[in-house]
Design a protein around this motif. Structure first.
Motif, PDB file in Angstrom:
ATOM      1  N   SER A   1      11.402 -11.678   4.220  1.00  0.00           N
ATOM      2  CA  SER A   1      10.754 -12.179   5.433  1.00  0.00           C
ATOM      3  C   SER A   1      10.669 -13.695   5.499  1.00  0.00           C
ATOM      4  O   SER A   1      10.163 -14.245   6.487  1.00  0.00           O
ATOM      5  N   GLY A   2      11.136 -14.382   4.452  1.00  0.00           N
ATOM      6  CA  GLY A   2      11.084 -15.834   4.444  1.00  0.00           C
ATOM      7  C   GLY A   2       9.698 -16.397   4.252  1.00  0.00           C
ATOM      8  O   GLY A   2       9.431 -17.527   4.673  1.00  0.00           O
ATOM      9  N   ARG A   3       8.822 -15.655   3.608  1.00  0.00           N
ATOM     10  CA  ARG A   3       7.459 -16.113   3.382  1.00  0.00           C
ATOM     11  C   ARG A   3       7.235 -16.410   1.897  1.00  0.00           C
ATOM     12  O   ARG A   3       8.054 -16.062   1.050  1.00  0.00           O
ATOM     13  N   GLU A   4       6.118 -17.016   1.584  1.00  0.00           N
ATOM     14  CA  GLU A   4       5.726 -17.245   0.197  1.00  0.00           C
ATOM     15  C   GLU A   4       5.160 -15.952  -0.383  1.00  0.00           C
ATOM     16  O   GLU A   4       4.452 -15.203   0.313  1.00  0.00           O
ATOM     17  N   THR A   5       5.434 -15.704  -1.654  1.00  0.00           N
ATOM     18  CA  THR A   5       4.934 -14.488  -2.295  1.00  0.00           C
ATOM     19  C   THR A   5       3.406 -14.435  -2.267  1.00  0.00           C
ATOM     20  O   THR A   5       2.808 -13.384  -2.027  1.00  0.00           O
ATOM     21  N   GLY A   6       2.768 -15.572  -2.495  1.00  0.00           N
ATOM     22  CA  GLY A   6       1.309 -15.607  -2.492  1.00  0.00           C
ATOM     23  C   GLY A   6       0.740 -15.225  -1.136  1.00  0.00           C
ATOM     24  O   GLY A   6      -0.291 -14.535  -1.052  1.00  0.00           O
ATOM     25  N   ALA A   7       1.403 -15.650  -0.067  1.00  0.00           N
ATOM     26  CA  ALA A   7       0.930 -15.317   1.275  1.00  0.00           C
ATOM     27  C   ALA A   7       1.074 -13.814   1.533  1.00  0.00           C
ATOM     28  O   ALA A   7       0.201 -13.190   2.155  1.00  0.00           O
ATOM     29  N   VAL A   8       2.162 -13.237   1.038  1.00  0.00           N
ATOM     30  CA  VAL A   8       2.356 -11.796   1.200  1.00  0.00           C
ATOM     31  C   VAL A   8       1.280 -11.030   0.445  1.00  0.00           C
ATOM     32  O   VAL A   8       0.699 -10.062   0.955  1.00  0.00           O
ATOM     33  N   ILE A   9       0.981 -11.456  -0.789  1.00  0.00           N
ATOM     34  CA  ILE A   9      -0.044 -10.770  -1.588  1.00  0.00           C
ATOM     35  C   ILE A   9      -1.413 -10.887  -0.919  1.00  0.00           C
ATOM     36  O   ILE A   9      -2.198  -9.935  -0.889  1.00  0.00           O
ATOM     37  N   ALA A  10      -1.692 -12.042  -0.348  1.00  0.00           N
ATOM     38  CA  ALA A  10      -2.968 -12.227   0.333  1.00  0.00           C
ATOM     39  C   ALA A  10      -3.091 -11.303   1.539  1.00  0.00           C
ATOM     40  O   ALA A  10      -4.145 -10.685   1.774  1.00  0.00           O
ATOM     41  N   ASP A  11      -2.023 -11.181   2.297  1.00  0.00           N
ATOM     42  CA  ASP A  11      -2.039 -10.282   3.444  1.00  0.00           C
ATOM     43  C   ASP A  11      -2.110  -8.820   3.002  1.00  0.00           C
ATOM     44  O   ASP A  11      -2.739  -7.985   3.669  1.00  0.00           O
ATOM     45  N   LEU A  12      -1.463  -8.513   1.882  1.00  0.00           N
ATOM     46  CA  LEU A  12      -1.529  -7.148   1.355  1.00  0.00           C
ATOM     47  C   LEU A  12      -2.960  -6.760   0.999  1.00  0.00           C
ATOM     48  O   LEU A  12      -3.374  -5.614   1.179  1.00  0.00           O
ATOM     49  N   ALA A  13      -3.712  -7.720   0.475  1.00  0.00           N
ATOM     50  CA  ALA A  13      -5.096  -7.437   0.094  1.00  0.00           C
ATOM     51  C   ALA A  13      -5.911  -6.957   1.296  1.00  0.00           C
ATOM     52  O   ALA A  13      -6.806  -6.118   1.155  1.00  0.00           O
ATOM     53  N   LEU A  14      -5.601  -7.472   2.473  1.00  0.00           N
ATOM     54  CA  LEU A  14      -6.304  -7.047   3.685  1.00  0.00           C
ATOM     55  C   LEU A  14      -5.746  -5.741   4.242  1.00  0.00           C
ATOM     56  O   LEU A  14      -6.491  -4.917   4.791  1.00  0.00           O
ATOM     57  N   TRP A  15      -4.426  -5.546   4.107  1.00  0.00           N
ATOM     58  CA  TRP A  15      -3.768  -4.419   4.762  1.00  0.00           C
ATOM     59  C   TRP A  15      -3.714  -3.152   3.917  1.00  0.00           C
ATOM     60  O   TRP A  15      -3.609  -2.050   4.466  1.00  0.00           O
ATOM     61  N   LEU A  16      -3.819  -3.273   2.609  1.00  0.00           N
ATOM     62  CA  LEU A  16      -3.607  -2.136   1.713  1.00  0.00           C
ATOM     63  C   LEU A  16      -4.508  -0.939   2.030  1.00  0.00           C
ATOM     64  O   LEU A  16      -4.015   0.202   2.111  1.00  0.00           O
ATOM     65  N   PRO A  17      -5.822  -1.106   2.218  1.00  0.00           N
ATOM     66  CA  PRO A  17      -6.641   0.069   2.558  1.00  0.00           C
ATOM     67  C   PRO A  17      -6.203   0.742   3.859  1.00  0.00           C
ATOM     68  O   PRO A  17      -6.210   1.967   3.960  1.00  0.00           O
ATOM     69  N   THR A  18      -5.806  -0.070   4.834  1.00  0.00           N
ATOM     70  CA  THR A  18      -5.331   0.494   6.097  1.00  0.00           C
ATOM     71  C   THR A  18      -4.031   1.264   5.888  1.00  0.00           C
ATOM     72  O   THR A  18      -3.854   2.362   6.420  1.00  0.00           O
ATOM     73  N   ALA A  19      -3.128   0.684   5.111  1.00  0.00           N
ATOM     74  CA  ALA A  19      -1.850   1.346   4.839  1.00  0.00           C
ATOM     75  C   ALA A  19      -2.048   2.707   4.170  1.00  0.00           C
ATOM     76  O   ALA A  19      -1.387   3.692   4.502  1.00  0.00           O
ATOM     77  N   ALA A  20      -2.997   2.757   3.233  1.00  0.00           N
ATOM     78  CA  ALA A  20      -3.287   4.025   2.565  1.00  0.00           C
ATOM     79  C   ALA A  20      -3.867   5.035   3.553  1.00  0.00           C
ATOM     80  O   ALA A  20      -3.524   6.213   3.535  1.00  0.00           O
ATOM     81  N   GLY A  21      -4.732   4.569   4.447  1.00  0.00           N
ATOM     82  CA  GLY A  21      -5.317   5.444   5.426  1.00  0.00           C
ATOM     83  C   GLY A  21      -4.319   6.009   6.418  1.00  0.00           C
ATOM     84  O   GLY A  21      -4.480   7.104   6.937  1.00  0.00           O
ATOM     85  N   LEU A  22      -3.249   5.254   6.663  1.00  0.00           N
ATOM     86  CA  LEU A  22      -2.191   5.699   7.579  1.00  0.00           C
ATOM     87  C   LEU A  22      -1.180   6.598   6.887  1.00  0.00           C
ATOM     88  O   LEU A  22      -0.255   7.092   7.543  1.00  0.00           O
ATOM     89  N   GLY A  23      -1.343   6.810   5.596  1.00  0.00           N
ATOM     90  CA  GLY A  23      -0.411   7.657   4.867  1.00  0.00           C
ATOM     91  C   GLY A  23       0.874   6.960   4.486  1.00  0.00           C
ATOM     92  O   GLY A  23       1.856   7.617   4.144  1.00  0.00           O
ATOM     93  N   LEU A  24       0.894   5.628   4.489  1.00  0.00           N
ATOM     94  CA  LEU A  24       2.106   4.871   4.203  1.00  0.00           C
ATOM     95  C   LEU A  24       2.327   4.652   2.723  1.00  0.00           C
ATOM     96  O   LEU A  24       3.463   4.384   2.290  1.00  0.00           O
ATOM     97  N   VAL A  25       1.272   4.725   1.936  1.00  0.00           N
ATOM     98  CA  VAL A  25       1.379   4.379   0.531  1.00  0.00           C
ATOM     99  C   VAL A  25       0.370   5.182  -0.264  1.00  0.00           C
ATOM    100  O   VAL A  25      -0.689   5.567   0.254  1.00  0.00           O
ATOM    101  N   THR A  26       0.703   5.448  -1.513  1.00  0.00           N
ATOM    102  CA  THR A  26      -0.211   6.175  -2.390  1.00  0.00           C
ATOM    103  C   THR A  26       0.080   5.803  -3.848  1.00  0.00           C
ATOM    104  O   THR A  26       1.054   5.110  -4.139  1.00  0.00           O
ATOM    105  N   ILE A  27      -0.768   6.277  -4.738  1.00  0.00           N
ATOM    106  CA  ILE A  27      -0.576   5.992  -6.170  1.00  0.00           C
ATOM    107  C   ILE A  27       0.485   6.904  -6.743  1.00  0.00           C
ATOM    108  O   ILE A  27       0.507   8.086  -6.432  1.00  0.00           O
TER     109      ILE A  27
END
Length: 270
Positions: free
Chosen positions: A244-270
Motif C-alpha cells: 500500500s506504500g505506507r510505513e509499517t508502523g502506521a499499518v500496525i497502529a491502524d491495525l490496533a484500532l481495526w483488529l477487534p472489528t475485523a474479528a467481529g466481522l469474521g475476517l480473522v481469527t486465531i
C-alpha cells in the motif's frame, strides 16, 4: 445388439440430455411404448428427461448468481447459463459444484478485443465471481462455533503473535464498488451497470450472515498476507505496508484500532 457397458451408457446419456450427438440406438437403450399404444416413445422419454435435467441446472445457476441475473436479465442470463452447461458439463455429484467454473467460462468467452478491466464485457464474469464467493462463504467452515477469545488490540504487542483468515472469507479485487449494486439487487428488479471503480473486497460470514466488505488496500493486503494457514501479524503488516506504500508502523497502529472489528466481522481469527 450387444448391450453397452455402464460407463459408455453414462457418457451417451450425458451427451444425449445436453443435446449432443447420440450414436447409440435410443430404442435399444431406453424403454419406450409404441405411439399407437398411447405411451411415450423412447425418444420422447429421453427428450422429456433431457428438458427436465437442463431446467434443473438452470434453476440452480439462477439461484446462485442473483447479481449476474439482475444485470443481464433473464433472457441473456439463460443464454450464458445454457452455453456454460453445454460447454462444461457438470462432473460433480453435488449440484453445489455446478457453478464453480461459471465465472471462468464467462471470462473466457468475452468478445475478442474487448478485454480491458473497465470494459462492460468484464462485468458478467466479475459478478459471477462475486456471487460464487458469497455461495462458497455461506457453506464454508466459519468462526461461529470456534468459541475463541475476542481479539484485542494488545495482541499486536505480543511477539510472534499469529492470526489467520477463516475458510469463510474470500478476497476479491473487483472493478466496481459492490455496495450500491448489492443494495439494488436486494430491492429486486434489474440493475444498471456500475461505474468503473477498482475495489478490493472481502466476502465473509459472521453470526451466520454473509456480507461483502470494501477494504482499503492495506487491509486487503494484510488479510491476504495472513493466509488460511496463518502468519505472524507483524510480518503480514510489513507486507501490507509494502503493498500500500505506507510505513509499517502506521499499518500496525491502524491495525490496533481495526483488529477487534475485523474479528467481529469474521475476517480473522486465531
Amino acid at each position: 445388439m450387444v448391450e453397452p457397458e455402464l460407463a459408455t451408457m453414462q457418457r451417451w446419456m450425458q451427451g444425449a440430455i445436453l443435446g449432443r450427438a447420440a450414436p447409440l440406438d435410443v430404442d435399444a437403450v431406453v424403454v419406450g411404448a409404441a405411439q399407437d399404444q398411447g405411451g411415450l416413445t423412447a425418444a420422447q422419454r429421453l427428450g422429456l428427461y433431457a428438458r427436465g435435467y437442463r431446467a434443473r441446472l438452470m434453476e440452480c445457476l439462477t439461484a446462485e448468481f442473483p447479481c449476474l441475473l439482475a444485470l443481464a436479465g433473464e433472457q441473456v442470463f439463460q443464454l450464458f447459463a445454457a452455453g456454460y452447461i453445454a460447454a462444461r458439463p457438470s462432473t460433480d455429484p453435488s449440484l453445489y459444484g455446478l457453478g464453480a467454473g461459471f465465472a471462468d467460462y464467462l471470462e473466457a468467452t468475452r468478445p475478442a478485443g474487448d478485454d480491458g478491466p473497465a470494459a462492460l464485457s468484464a462485468l458478467p464474469a466479475e459478478l459471477a465471481r462475486l456471487d460464487r464467493a458469497r455461495a462458497e462463504v455461506q457453506r464454508a467452515a466459519g468462526v461461529e462455533r470456534l468459541g475463541g477469545p475476542v481479539l484485542a488490540a494488545d495482541l499486536l504487542l505480543t511477539p510472534g503473535a499469529r492470526l489467520r483468515r477463516p475458510d469463510s472469507v474470500r478476497l476479491l479485487t473487483l472493478g466496481f464498488d459492490p455496495g450500491p449494486l448489492l443494495a439494488a439487487v436486494d430491492r429486486g428488479g434489474p440493475i444498471d451497470p456500475p461505474p468503473p471503480c477498482p475495489t478490493p473486497v472481502a466476502v465473509a460470514r459472521s453470526r451466520w450472515r454473509v456480507a461483502v466488505h470494501a477494504l482499503p488496500v492495506w487491509r486487503y493486503a494484510w488479510l491476504e498476507a495472513l493466509g488460511e494457514e496463518g502468519a505472524d501479524v507483524h510480518v503480514a503488516a510489513a507486507r501490507a505496508a509494502q503493498a500500500s506504500g505506507r510505513e509499517t508502523g502506521a499499518v500496525i497502529a491502524d491495525l490496533a484500532l481495526w483488529l477487534p472489528t475485523a474479528a467481529g466481522l469474521g475476517l480473522v481469527t486465531i
